[in-house]
Design a protein around this motif. Structure first.
Motif, PDB file in Angstrom:
ATOM      1  N   ARG A 342      30.171  38.622  49.379  1.00 24.66           N
ATOM      2  CA  ARG A 342      30.975  37.429  49.658  1.00 24.66           C
ATOM      3  C   ARG A 342      32.045  37.243  48.591  1.00 24.66           C
ATOM      4  NH1 ARG A 342      30.176  32.793  52.737  1.00 24.66           N
ATOM      5  NH2 ARG A 342      32.165  31.675  52.766  1.00 24.66           N
ATOM      6  N   ALA A 343      31.700  37.505  47.323  1.00 22.77           N
ATOM      7  CA  ALA A 343      32.686  37.390  46.252  1.00 22.77           C
ATOM      8  C   ALA A 343      33.835  38.375  46.451  1.00 22.77           C
ATOM      9  CB  ALA A 343      32.021  37.624  44.891  1.00 22.77           C
ATOM     10  N   MET A 344      33.504  39.606  46.878  1.00 23.74           N
ATOM     11  CA  MET A 344      34.554  40.593  47.151  1.00 23.74           C
ATOM     12  C   MET A 344      35.396  40.162  48.344  1.00 23.74           C
ATOM     13  SD  MET A 344      34.262  42.903  44.795  1.00 23.74           S
ATOM     14  CE  MET A 344      35.195  44.289  45.440  1.00 23.74           C
ATOM     15  N   ALA A 345      34.750  39.597  49.373  1.00 21.88           N
ATOM     16  CA  ALA A 345      35.500  39.127  50.545  1.00 21.88           C
ATOM     17  C   ALA A 345      36.438  37.986  50.185  1.00 21.88           C
ATOM     18  CB  ALA A 345      34.530  38.685  51.643  1.00 21.88           C
ATOM     19  N   ASP A 346      36.039  37.130  49.229  1.00 25.91           N
ATOM     20  CA  ASP A 346      36.869  36.008  48.802  1.00 25.91           C
ATOM     21  C   ASP A 346      37.870  36.382  47.718  1.00 25.91           C
ATOM     22  OD1 ASP A 346      35.496  34.434  50.579  1.00 25.91           O
ATOM     23  OD2 ASP A 346      34.106  33.620  49.094  1.00 25.91           O
ATOM     24  N   GLY A 347      37.863  37.666  47.287  1.00 19.82           N
ATOM     25  CA  GLY A 347      38.795  38.104  46.257  1.00 19.82           C
ATOM     26  C   GLY A 347      38.398  37.722  44.845  1.00 19.82           C
ATOM     27  N   LYS A 348      37.144  37.321  44.624  1.00 17.17           N
ATOM     28  CA  LYS A 348      36.679  36.903  43.297  1.00 17.17           C
ATOM     29  C   LYS A 348      36.031  38.093  42.593  1.00 17.17           C
ATOM     30  CE  LYS A 348      35.951  32.216  45.024  1.00 17.17           C
ATOM     31  NZ  LYS A 348      34.973  31.153  45.310  1.00 17.17           N
ATOM     32  N   ARG A 349      36.849  39.013  42.163  1.00 16.63           N
ATOM     33  CA  ARG A 349      36.361  40.271  41.593  1.00 16.63           C
ATOM     34  C   ARG A 349      35.693  40.061  40.236  1.00 16.63           C
ATOM     35  NH1 ARG A 349      38.465  44.887  43.809  1.00 16.63           N
ATOM     36  NH2 ARG A 349      38.491  45.958  41.804  1.00 16.63           N
ATOM     37  N   ASP A 350      36.159  39.085  39.466  1.00 11.77           N
ATOM     38  CA  ASP A 350      35.556  38.858  38.158  1.00 11.77           C
ATOM     39  C   ASP A 350      34.126  38.349  38.302  1.00 11.77           C
ATOM     40  OD1 ASP A 350      35.964  38.834  35.232  1.00 11.77           O
ATOM     41  OD2 ASP A 350      35.587  36.688  35.442  1.00 11.77           O
ATOM     42  N   ARG A 351      33.909  37.473  39.284  1.00  9.24           N
ATOM     43  CA  ARG A 351      32.544  37.001  39.541  1.00  9.24           C
ATOM     44  C   ARG A 351      31.656  38.157  39.988  1.00  9.24           C
ATOM     45  NH1 ARG A 351      31.793  32.219  43.766  1.00  9.24           N
ATOM     46  NH2 ARG A 351      32.871  31.112  42.087  1.00  9.24           N
ATOM     47  N   GLU A 357      27.121  43.655  36.503  1.00 11.31           N
ATOM     48  CA  GLU A 357      26.682  44.031  35.152  1.00 11.31           C
ATOM     49  C   GLU A 357      25.311  43.432  34.836  1.00 11.31           C
ATOM     50  OE1 GLU A 357      31.147  44.363  33.105  1.00 11.31           O
ATOM     51  OE2 GLU A 357      29.871  42.610  32.743  1.00 11.31           O
ATOM     52  N   ARG A 358      25.127  42.171  35.174  1.00 10.33           N
ATOM     53  CA  ARG A 358      23.839  41.513  34.899  1.00 10.33           C
ATOM     54  C   ARG A 358      22.719  42.141  35.731  1.00 10.33           C
ATOM     55  NH1 ARG A 358      25.153  36.747  36.505  1.00 10.33           N
ATOM     56  NH2 ARG A 358      26.274  36.264  34.585  1.00 10.33           N
ATOM     57  N   ASP A 359      23.003  42.435  36.986  1.00 12.39           N
ATOM     58  CA  ASP A 359      21.979  43.013  37.855  1.00 12.39           C
ATOM     59  C   ASP A 359      21.532  44.383  37.371  1.00 12.39           C
ATOM     60  OD1 ASP A 359      22.157  40.776  39.375  1.00 12.39           O
ATOM     61  OD2 ASP A 359      23.201  41.709  41.061  1.00 12.39           O
ATOM     62  N   LEU A 360      22.469  45.197  36.910  1.00 11.57           N
ATOM     63  CA  LEU A 360      22.121  46.549  36.453  1.00 11.57           C
ATOM     64  C   LEU A 360      21.193  46.492  35.241  1.00 11.57           C
ATOM     65  CD1 LEU A 360      25.557  48.396  36.821  1.00 11.57           C
ATOM     66  CD2 LEU A 360      23.506  48.725  38.208  1.00 11.57           C
ATOM     67  N   VAL A 361      21.464  45.588  34.316  1.00 12.14           N
ATOM     68  CA  VAL A 361      20.618  45.479  33.126  1.00 12.14           C
ATOM     69  C   VAL A 361      19.242  44.917  33.493  1.00 12.14           C
ATOM     70  CG1 VAL A 361      20.374  44.393  30.865  1.00 12.14           C
ATOM     71  CG2 VAL A 361      22.597  45.264  31.590  1.00 12.14           C
ATOM     72  N   LEU A 479      32.203  53.537  39.343  1.00 10.71           N
ATOM     73  CA  LEU A 479      32.252  52.175  39.864  1.00 10.71           C
ATOM     74  C   LEU A 479      33.430  51.382  39.302  1.00 10.71           C
ATOM     75  CD1 LEU A 479      30.876  49.931  41.533  1.00 10.71           C
ATOM     76  CD2 LEU A 479      29.532  49.379  39.490  1.00 10.71           C
ATOM     77  N   GLY A 480      33.632  51.464  37.977  1.00  8.53           N
ATOM     78  CA  GLY A 480      34.651  50.640  37.343  1.00  8.53           C
ATOM     79  C   GLY A 480      36.061  50.940  37.797  1.00  8.53           C
ATOM     80  N   SER A 481      36.374  52.196  38.036  1.00  7.30           N
ATOM     81  CA  SER A 481      37.742  52.571  38.398  1.00  7.30           C
ATOM     82  C   SER A 481      38.020  52.434  39.887  1.00  7.30           C
ATOM     83  CB  SER A 481      38.014  54.016  37.961  1.00  7.30           C
ATOM     84  OG  SER A 481      37.110  54.916  38.599  1.00  7.30           O
ATOM     85  N   ARG A 482      36.972  52.290  40.700  1.00  6.27           N
ATOM     86  CA  ARG A 482      37.176  52.299  42.153  1.00  6.27           C
ATOM     87  C   ARG A 482      36.890  50.969  42.833  1.00  6.27           C
ATOM     88  NH1 ARG A 482      35.871  57.338  40.593  1.00  6.27           N
ATOM     89  NH2 ARG A 482      36.921  59.081  41.656  1.00  6.27           N
ATOM     90  N   ILE A 483      35.887  50.227  42.378  1.00  6.64           N
ATOM     91  CA  ILE A 483      35.473  49.032  43.134  1.00  6.64           C
ATOM     92  C   ILE A 483      35.481  47.789  42.255  1.00  6.64           C
ATOM     93  CG2 ILE A 483      33.684  48.021  44.562  1.00  6.64           C
ATOM     94  CD1 ILE A 483      34.961  50.457  45.813  1.00  6.64           C
ATOM     95  N   VAL A 484      34.539  47.711  41.322  1.00  3.06           N
ATOM     96  CA  VAL A 484      34.385  46.546  40.463  1.00  3.06           C
ATOM     97  C   VAL A 484      34.666  46.973  39.022  1.00  3.06           C
ATOM     98  CG1 VAL A 484      32.827  44.722  39.690  1.00  3.06           C
ATOM     99  CG2 VAL A 484      32.628  45.623  42.008  1.00  3.06           C
ATOM    100  N   PRO A 485      35.583  46.299  38.314  1.00  4.66           N
ATOM    101  CA  PRO A 485      35.968  46.747  36.960  1.00  4.66           C
ATOM    102  C   PRO A 485      34.910  46.425  35.910  1.00  4.66           C
ATOM    103  CG  PRO A 485      37.123  44.723  37.512  1.00  4.66           C
ATOM    104  CD  PRO A 485      36.361  45.126  38.754  1.00  4.66           C
ATOM    105  N   VAL A 486      33.732  47.037  36.034  1.00  6.49           N
ATOM    106  CA  VAL A 486      32.666  46.804  35.063  1.00  6.49           C
ATOM    107  C   VAL A 486      33.017  47.467  33.741  1.00  6.49           C
ATOM    108  CG1 VAL A 486      30.883  46.588  36.820  1.00  6.49           C
ATOM    109  CG2 VAL A 486      31.398  48.829  35.867  1.00  6.49           C
ATOM    110  N   GLU A 487      32.476  46.907  32.651  1.00  2.00           N
ATOM    111  CA  GLU A 487      32.638  47.492  31.326  1.00  2.00           C
ATOM    112  C   GLU A 487      31.405  48.339  31.030  1.00  2.00           C
ATOM    113  OE1 GLU A 487      33.883  44.809  28.246  1.00  2.00           O
ATOM    114  OE2 GLU A 487      34.658  43.386  29.719  1.00  2.00           O
TER     115      GLU A 487
END
Length: 568
Positions: A342-351, A357-361, A479-487
């Motif tokens: 839903r965040a991606m659909a709404d354009g909220k990429r930072d959220r 990042e939190r889910d992966l950890v 992931l970071g370069s293609r979909i979500v800009p994770v650090e």
């Protein structure tokens, strides 16, 4: 994911009901703004419900495996059933856990977002119902055709899966019964995706409870007459129960047919409330990813078919137990996937980035705790679970040693499951996850073909760990370069510390396990020792600050110190 509506009910009660009961219509989403229940609180409740039912399903799954081991041991009969079980295992991954969820959760999330816009504009056609009308009938026809094809082609399927299997007739009969799960699992996966997008997690989480209850009940009733065929019939019955347990909630949440607004032109309705398209270009990359992922099981069965009888069973029991921590760790990602979509659909990429990042950890924290336990206490766990009836002590030792090798790849399996979801949370197709899984599958095939000659089942398990770890590394870097800009540093650094902590906890468990002769008591004590050592080591390495913010850690320590002083 449902949208916030003006129902007049308190957000907290709405969040809980949408998680647990499934009210009619789209359950309102807990708002993100101030003065309302935060999204995180709802996700915690949903994760708790999902984890609880998943744990119940896992316990019943162990009871099912114990029953199979007790009745049929680890010999030709059980090997024949496990060859047939490849069909529902493949169908489960394709149609419930991976492909169907990765396709339909974003599709329903986008439809719900469009429905929210249409609700305030001019009440066009309901995009969610249009999506169901345009996808479900075609899916039913396709799945029924595939199931019939598998029933007819069962002899060729068995010869392809296990060319070295002696007397394949029993495996063919079992395969014809388990082939029905292609239809039932597909429908169950579709219903699960729709309900999760609507933030209804209770009945989707209960499907494996009903599945295993069906298998156990049919085996108990018919094993004396049908032998191992009763287990195959139970698989077919369990698949049907997976559909029936979700159908009432689905009908309440989505309904049937389409609603038309009075006085709205047809072209306007189509533009505002049209169904979210699920195109061929979107389906194929997801399908390839899921097939490549599940093909690791096919590779294992194929390579193990040439080994002595019982090898396939040893691999199966070891994998089933070893992967329990991975399945439980992914509950966080299962619950938050609709939020990311839903965040991606709404354009909220930072959220979306912060959530990923939190889910992966968090998922790594959970799976590494379980990995340390299953590796350190493998013989005790297997003996307590399976060593009875036709399952001998020799089978226990063989299965436990294989499970320890499988445990090395659990972090890779967890990361593949967690990382694949963000890739497919957007409306545009991407081939990168399929490519990453294809590379990992190639590593598995080549390494397994070489290692099986020297190390048998241990070589097969090691190749599996190497292949899935390769795929996880590729997905993380892409992931970071293609979909979500994770650090990456925010993920790699804490996960590395967690891995060190897991190694320390595993070593402590491995050393302590033989000190208690009774296997069940030893394993129970291990469930206390290993997590305790893991948490202490995590705290010493300061990896705990990644999971709990430093301010919260400091506040917790301060409160505990004050209480301790007052207690003195």
């Amino acid at each position: 994911m449902p949208v916030t509506g003006g129902s007049g009910r308190s957000p907290g009660s709405t969040a809980l009901r949408s998680c647990s009961t499934g009210d009619d219509g789209g359950a309102p989403a807990p708002p993100d703004g101030n003065g309302a229940t935060p999204l995180g609180r709802f996700l915690v409740k949903a994760a708790a419900v999902t984890a609880g039912l998943t744990a119940a399903g896992a316990v019943l799954g162990l009871a099912r495996d114990q029953m199979i081991a007790h009745l049929f041991g680890a010999a030709h009969e059980s090997d024949s059933f496990l060859i047939a079980w490849t069909v529902p295992e493949m169908a489960s991954t394709l149609l419930i856990e991976d492909a169907m969820a990765l396709l339909m959760v974003p599709a329903f999330s986008h439809a719900l977002a469009r429905k929210a816009a249409a609700r305030w504009e001019d009440q066009g056609q309901d995009p969610v119902r249009l999506l169901v009308r345009e996808t479900l009938p075609r899916l039913l026809v396709f799945l029924a055709a595939v199931a019939c094809l598998l029933v007819a082609a069962a002899p060729w399927v068995v010869s392809l899966l296990a060319p070295g299997l002696p007397d394949p007739g029993l495996a063919v009969q079992c395969t014809r019964m388990t082939a029905l799960t292609v239809l039932t699992f597909g429908v169950a996966g579709y219903l699960s995706a729709a309900l999760r997008a609507h933030r209804r997690f209770l009945t989707p989480a209960a499907i494996y409870v009903s599945y295993n209850v069906g298998i156990i009940a049919v085996m108990a009733a018919l094993h004396a007459v049908w032998g191992v065929r009763a287990a195959a019939a139970g698989v077919a019955a369990g698949g049907l129960l997976m559909v029936l347990v979700q159908l009432p909630s689905f009908l309440r949440a989505v309904g049937a047919g389409t609603r038309r607004a009075w006085g709205v032109p047809g072209s306007r309705r189509a533009r505002v409330g049209g169904a979210t398209p699920v195109t061929f270009g979107l389906i194929v990359p997801v399908l390839c990813f899921a097939v490549f992922r599940q093909s690791q099981v096919l590779v294992e069965r194929f390579l193990a078919a040439s080994l002595p009888p019982g090898a396939i069973s040893h691999l199966n029991y070891a994998q089933k137990v070893a992967q329990m921590p991975m399945v439980l760790s992914l509950m966080v990602c299962t619950v938050t996937f609709p939020a990311v979509a839903r965040a991606m659909a709404d354009g909220k990429r930072d959220r979306a980035r912060r959530r990923v990042e939190r889910d992966l950890v968090l998922a790594s924290f959970a799976v590494l705790t379980g990995s340390a336990l299953v590796i350190g206490y493998a013989p005790q766990i297997i003996e307590a679970l399976f060593e009875r009836g036709a399952f001998t002590h020799r089978d226990t030792l063989a299965t436990a040693s294989v499970m320890r090798v499988y445990g090395l790849g659990l972090l890779g399996h967890c990361l593949v499951g967690a990382l694949s979801r963000p890739f497919f949370s957007t409306a545009r197709p991407t081939w990168f996850p399929a490519l990453a899984m294809g590379v990992g599958l190639l590593v598995d095939i080549v390494a397994g073909a070489i290692a099986v000659r020297w190390w048998g089942t241990h070589g097969i398990a090691a190749a599996n760990a190497a292949g899935v770890s390769t795929s996880a590394a590729l997905l993380l870097t892409g992931l970071g370069s293609r979909i979500v800009p994770v650090e990456l540093r925010k993920i790699i650094a804490p996960v590395s510390r967690l891995t060190v902590a897991a190694a320390a906890a595993c070593a402590a468990g491995w050393a302590a396990a033989p000190l208690v002769p009774e296997p069940l008591l030893s394993a129970a004590l291990g469930c206390l020792l290993v997590p305790a050592v893991f948490v202490v080591t995590v705290a010493a390495l300061r990896a705990l600050e990644v999971i709990i913010p430093p301010r919260r850690v400091a506040r917790l320590v301060s409160e505990l110190t004050v209480r301790f002083r007052h207690a003195r």
